[in-house]
Write an enzyme that holds these catalytic residues in place. Structure first.
Site, PDB file in Angstrom:
ATOM      1  N   ARG A  23       0.842  -1.204   0.000  1.00 20.27           N
ATOM      2  CA  ARG A  23       0.000   0.000   0.000  1.00 20.27           C
ATOM      3  C   ARG A  23       0.877   1.254   0.000  1.00 20.27           C
ATOM      4  NH1 ARG A  23      -4.435  -0.366   4.364  1.00 20.27           N
ATOM      5  NH2 ARG A  23      -5.746   0.450   2.713  1.00 20.27           N
ATOM      6  N   GLU A  24       2.000   1.166  -0.711  1.00 23.12           N
ATOM      7  CA  GLU A  24       2.981   2.250  -0.689  1.00 23.12           C
ATOM      8  C   GLU A  24       2.402   3.552  -1.244  1.00 23.12           C
ATOM      9  OE1 GLU A  24       3.492  -0.747  -1.949  1.00 23.12           O
ATOM     10  OE2 GLU A  24       5.319  -1.607  -1.120  1.00 23.12           O
ATOM     11  N   LYS A 119     -19.839   6.635  -9.629  1.00 25.66           N
ATOM     12  CA  LYS A 119     -19.410   5.264  -9.907  1.00 25.66           C
ATOM     13  C   LYS A 119     -18.962   5.070 -11.345  1.00 25.66           C
ATOM     14  CE  LYS A 119     -21.116   2.402  -6.470  1.00 25.66           C
ATOM     15  NZ  LYS A 119     -20.592   1.084  -6.244  1.00 25.66           N
ATOM     16  N   ILE A 445     -31.766   6.369  10.201  1.00 23.08           N
ATOM     17  CA  ILE A 445     -31.549   5.286   9.234  1.00 23.08           C
ATOM     18  C   ILE A 445     -30.766   4.125   9.839  1.00 23.08           C
ATOM     19  CG2 ILE A 445     -30.680   4.817   6.894  1.00 23.08           C
ATOM     20  CD1 ILE A 445     -33.112   6.747   7.127  1.00 23.08           C
ATOM     21  N   GLU A 498     -25.696   0.878  15.594  1.00 21.65           N
ATOM     22  CA  GLU A 498     -24.707   0.093  14.823  1.00 21.65           C
ATOM     23  C   GLU A 498     -23.249   0.314  15.231  1.00 21.65           C
ATOM     24  OE1 GLU A 498     -25.445   0.354  10.551  1.00 21.65           O
ATOM     25  OE2 GLU A 498     -27.581   0.689  10.899  1.00 21.65           O
ATOM     26  N   HIS A 655     -34.221   0.871   3.060  1.00 20.31           N
ATOM     27  CA  HIS A 655     -33.583   2.173   2.894  1.00 20.31           C
ATOM     28  C   HIS A 655     -32.717   2.163   1.642  1.00 20.31           C
ATOM     29  CE1 HIS A 655     -31.185   5.707   3.472  1.00 20.31           C
ATOM     30  NE2 HIS A 655     -30.098   4.962   3.414  1.00 20.31           N
ATOM     31  N   HIS A 708     -24.664  14.373   4.132  1.00 19.81           N
ATOM     32  CA  HIS A 708     -23.385  14.358   3.425  1.00 19.81           C
ATOM     33  C   HIS A 708     -22.468  15.496   3.828  1.00 19.81           C
ATOM     34  CE1 HIS A 708     -26.179  11.965   1.027  1.00 19.81           C
ATOM     35  NE2 HIS A 708     -25.137  11.196   0.858  1.00 19.81           N
TER      36      HIS A 708
HETATM   37  N1  GLN Z   1     -28.362   1.300   8.221  1.00 16.96           N
HETATM   38  C1  GLN Z   1     -27.235   1.830   7.551  1.00 16.96           C
HETATM   39  C2  GLN Z   1     -26.688   3.041   8.273  1.00 16.96           C
HETATM   40  O1  GLN Z   1     -27.430   3.778   8.817  1.00 16.96           O
HETATM   41  C3  GLN Z   1     -27.574   2.212   6.130  1.00 16.96           C
HETATM   42  C4  GLN Z   1     -26.375   2.746   5.400  1.00 16.96           C
HETATM   43  C5  GLN Z   1     -26.580   2.895   3.911  1.00 16.96           C
HETATM   44  O2  GLN Z   1     -27.670   2.863   3.434  1.00 16.96           O
HETATM   45  N2  GLN Z   1     -25.522   3.063   3.159  1.00 16.96           N
HETATM   46  O3  GLN Z   1     -25.512   3.301   8.304  1.00 16.96           O
HETATM   47 ZN    ZN Z   2     -28.222   5.362   2.891  1.00 17.84          ZN
END
Ligand code: GLN
Ligand code: ZN
Length: 774
Positions: A23-24, A119, A445, A498, A655, A708
């Site tokens: 990974r240089e 992408k 989410i 999470e 989602h 974001h």
């Molecule tokens: N449940 C995930 C989170 O909240 C959903 C992430 C995603 O849709 N990319 O991070």
């Molecule tokens: Zn998302």
């Protein structure tokens, strides 16, 4: 003999992984950004990596190595620089210092936003989108291309410079900021072609016999006008006299209607993909009468997956191709950029499994072996063929790839298993009674900020500095905090946050039988960001529940409903390397069944709301429209299979991280999820109107908080968005939530934003209650 070597089959590759075995490159670039590495030293590291790659390719038997495919960030950005299409806001920085200006375009500065990133076709690589407008002036800047060509030549190699082709460049571009949205970059072609002509002439002067122009855009459905443009591009470049021979490389799918265009063009070589959907190129090539007199670069080794090639099958394909072109060379289907570097570095893998894997180095050997077999006869590669047969046989016979219990269950799955027992209206009534939520319920989410402490705990666990018990304690402490915070903030449907998930796919892959993890299988996602996709190698089963304990722990802390939280089958496949020895729909079904068990276990543990995320559903859409219905069939079926085992009063959420549903609108409906949350803040709720316009009948949570950026939306902004949402979706079916998970955000802005979000929901509820019709 001297002349025959130019017509007998040779081996080549379009491009190679960039970062190096240690990974240089990543370290050098990030060191440069941090001021720890000088520009000189960065350039020296980069040159060293190129030198090693070329040496390795040459030693493996590649006669003509690619040059210019290397990049400090992204090859599309490199094309932007080579063509002089620097956006106005970055011009001063680029003029002041080309290297800093280059990184400014990639990453932005205080003063100037970076180029947008998106992408690269249907891969998980991201490129920087060129920004063009009616005022764009192109100017050839051959420094990098010519420099790297000279480097390779000085090291004694025959090198083929690689550059993005003009058509793909224009088709990937978007209107620059301030330019009318309907501006068509393709209209700049007349200005662009002379710049390509200049670059080609410079490359020839620097000693290039061939140049490779990448045109992956030609494997997408193209209009007749675009095909005519393609014809014009390669007629005009073809008739130039001061140029290297031109190889137009297409990859990621079949060339289709572009194939006759390329066959007729006055160019010397065409690259075609013969893997996956590209296999159709074989029959198509025969039907256009082949490429007489031209060089065909035959991509028979899958350049974007990691399994060993079936050498005998490839030889058969190549034998057919020999009659269809003036010269046939052997290659991977696309640049090897999309696979990790070296499978032999995976010392922790079971050697029985490791022999099924081919990363860039192994693929290079497969390619040179095939070329040798084609030149000298299969007899000359007898030992390689025997080893390959044994590897394939071991894979076919392995208990990992054939688990009778998994297969029996998948075979016994009936169509009704992938349907909820009750229709939505009946479910909605049962769920309303059970959940008793206010109008415009608020939720998030799933993830809450992944703090330094959480990351450190994970690193400490990996390094053995803390034991699993300590790690679990820290994660539980985080869950307590996240639950307490949400209660205080007044959210209605809670999440556990999470904290224990390193990554939404990897977390599950690590717990499912049939998935493998690599130690060094890094693949470039963008810039210096690399990911290590899990390897879906075998039949998939779930030895233990994966999330139920976390759910239970969180739910015991509160009276409000906590969502069970899972990653859906399509996303589990999209962000992994997936076995190629059975139809992908069969693999998806196995994953779906494992998730179905998790969903029903969550339900049994008391979860009234279970969310199954599918952020990858749209990005995995096949490039050709004709292939999309088949994809959407297995994709939606596997989602439903994973979510249909629950009672009517269990609410299934899904989602997605985007707003443009367009052609997948019907598929979204087919998921039959009770609630869908999606990105909408930046597009001002447009998606809510689109869903409503398409008659979407179920509940929707269009995001009112753009996650974001660290920017905190005000209550008034969220209120305005909710009112807009209400213009499309009735209050009884509208949820209030952010655009996506909060894992990349910090706590301060998260707190403020969610408080505004809850305040906005309360205010609009009040307005509805006060209004005479409400
Ligand atoms: N449940 C995930 C989170 O909240 C959903 C992430 C995603 O849709 N990319 O991070
Ligand atoms: Zn998302």
């Amino acid at each position: 003999m001297a002349t025959s070597s130019t017509t007998t089959p040779q081996a080549t590759v379009y491009g190679y992984p960039r970062q190096g075995a240690g990974r240089e490159l990543k370290k050098a670039i990030e060191g440069y950004w941090a001021g720890r590495v000088t520009a000189e030293s960065l350039h020296a590291t980069a040159a060293g990596l190129r030198r090693d790659t070329w040496r390795r390719l040459a030693d493996a038997g590649i006669r003509e190595v690619p040059a210019g495919d290397f990049s400090l960030y992204d090859h599309v950005l490199d094309a932007t620089v080579a063509l002089g299409a620097i956006p106005a806001r970055h011009r001063a920085a680029v003029e002041a210092d080309p290297l800093d200006g280059y990184f400014a375009m990639a990453r932005g500065t205080q003063e100037a936003a970076p180029l947008e990133m998106t992408k690269w076709f249907d891969t998980n690589y991201h490129y920087l989108v060129p920004e063009l407008g009616p005022d764009t002036v192109f100017a050839a800047n051959p420094a990098k291309l010519v420099g790297e060509l000279r480097e390779a030549v000085a090291l004694g190699h025959t090198a083929r410079p690689v550059l993005l082709g003009p058509l793909t460049y224009l088709l990937l571009a978007k209107p620059a900021p301030g330019v009318a949205a309907d501006f068509q970059p393709v209209t700049l072609l007349d200005r662009l072609l002379p710049v390509y002509a200049e670059l080609l002439s410079d490359l020839r002067a620097a000693g290039a016999e061939w140049v490779q122009l990448d045109e992956p855009a030609l494997v997408q459905d193209r209009t007749q006008a675009e095909l005519n443009t393609a014809a014009r591009v390669y007629r005009e470049l073809g008739v130039l006299t001061d140029r290297p021979k031109i190889l137009v490389a297409t990859y990621f799918d079949r060339a289709g209607e572009a194939l006759p265009v390329l066959a007729k063009a006055p160019i010397e070589g065409v690259g075609l993909d013969f893997t996956g959907p590209g296999a159709a190129n074989l029959a198509d090539l025969a039907s256009v009468g082949g490429l007489p007199g031209k060089r065909l670069v035959a991509g028979v080794v899958d350049g974007r997956n990691i399994w060993i090639n079936d050498l005998e099958k490839s030889l058969a394909t190549l034998a057919t191709l020999l009659g269809l072109a003036g010269r046939v060379d052997v290659a991977a289907s696309c640049s090897l950029l999309h696979v990790p570097l070296d499978a032999t570095a995976e010392r922790d893998l079971d050697p029985q499994v490791a022999r099924w894997l081919a990363f860039a180095r192994q693929k290079t050997t497969e390619i040179t072996t095939l070329a040798r077999g084609l030149r000298e006869g299969t007899f000359a590669i007898g030992a390689e063929l025997a080893a390959n047969r044994a590897g394939l046989a071991s894979r076919a016979a392995s208990a990992l790839t054939h688990d009778p219990a998994v297969r029996a269950r998948a075979a016994a799955t009936a169509a009704e298993d992938a349907r909820r027992a009750q229709a939505y209206p009946e479910r909605a009534v049962a769920q309303r009674a059970r959940l008793d939520l206010p109008l415009l319920p608020t939720t998030t989410i799933g993830s809450f900020p992944q703090t330094t402490e959480l990351r450190t705990a994970r690193a400490d666990l990996r390094a053995g500095r803390i034991d699993d018990g300590t790690y679990q304690d820290r994660m539980r402490a985080e869950v307590r905090e996240v639950i307490a915070y949400q209660e205080k903030a007044g959210l209605d449907v809670l999440v556990h946050g999470e904290p224990e998930r390193n990554d939404m796919v990897q977390y599950f892959a690590e717990q499912l039988t049939g998935y493998l993890a690599t130690q060094h299988g890094w693949v470039q996602s963008y810039g210096t960001r690399y990911v290590r996709p899990p390897v879906l190698a075998g039949d998939i089963s779930r030895p233990h529940p994966m999330t139920v304990d976390w759910y239970r722990y969180a739910q015991d802390l509160t009276d409000r409903p906590v969502k069970g939280m899972l990653t859906g089958p399509v996303t589990m496949l999209a962000w992994s390397f997936v076995r190629d020895d059975q139809p992908i729909g069969d693999t998806a079904r196995q994953v779906a069944l494992a998730l179905r068990d998790e969903v029903t276990d969550l339900e049994a543990a008391g979860a009234a709301v279970i969310q199954v995320d599918e952020p990858a559903l749209r990005e995995t859409l096949p490039l050709r429209a004709a292939d999309r219905p088949g994809y959407l069939d297995w994709a939606t079926e596997s989602f439903r299979l994973s979510t249909s085992g629950v009672r009517a009063d269990t609410q299934i959420h899904t989602h997605m991280c985007y707003a443009e549903f367009g052609e997948i609108m019907v598929a979204i409906d087919e998921l039959d999820a009770d609630v869908i949350s999606l990105e909408a803040a930046r597009s001002h709720m447009q998606v809510a109107h689109e869903l409503a316009g398409a008659g979407y009948p179920r509940e929707v949570g269009p995001g009112v908080y753009d996650i974001h950026s660290p920017r905190v939306p005000s209550t008034a902004e969220a209120v305005a968005l909710l009112r807009k949402g209400l213009g499309a979706i009735p209050a009884g079916r509208l949820w209030v939530n952010p655009d996506c998970g909060l894992k990349t955000r910090g706590w301060p802005e998260t707190r403020n934003s969610l408080e505004h979000l809850v305040a906005a929901a309360r205010q609009v509820r009040q307005e509805l209650a006060d209004s005479p019709t409400g």
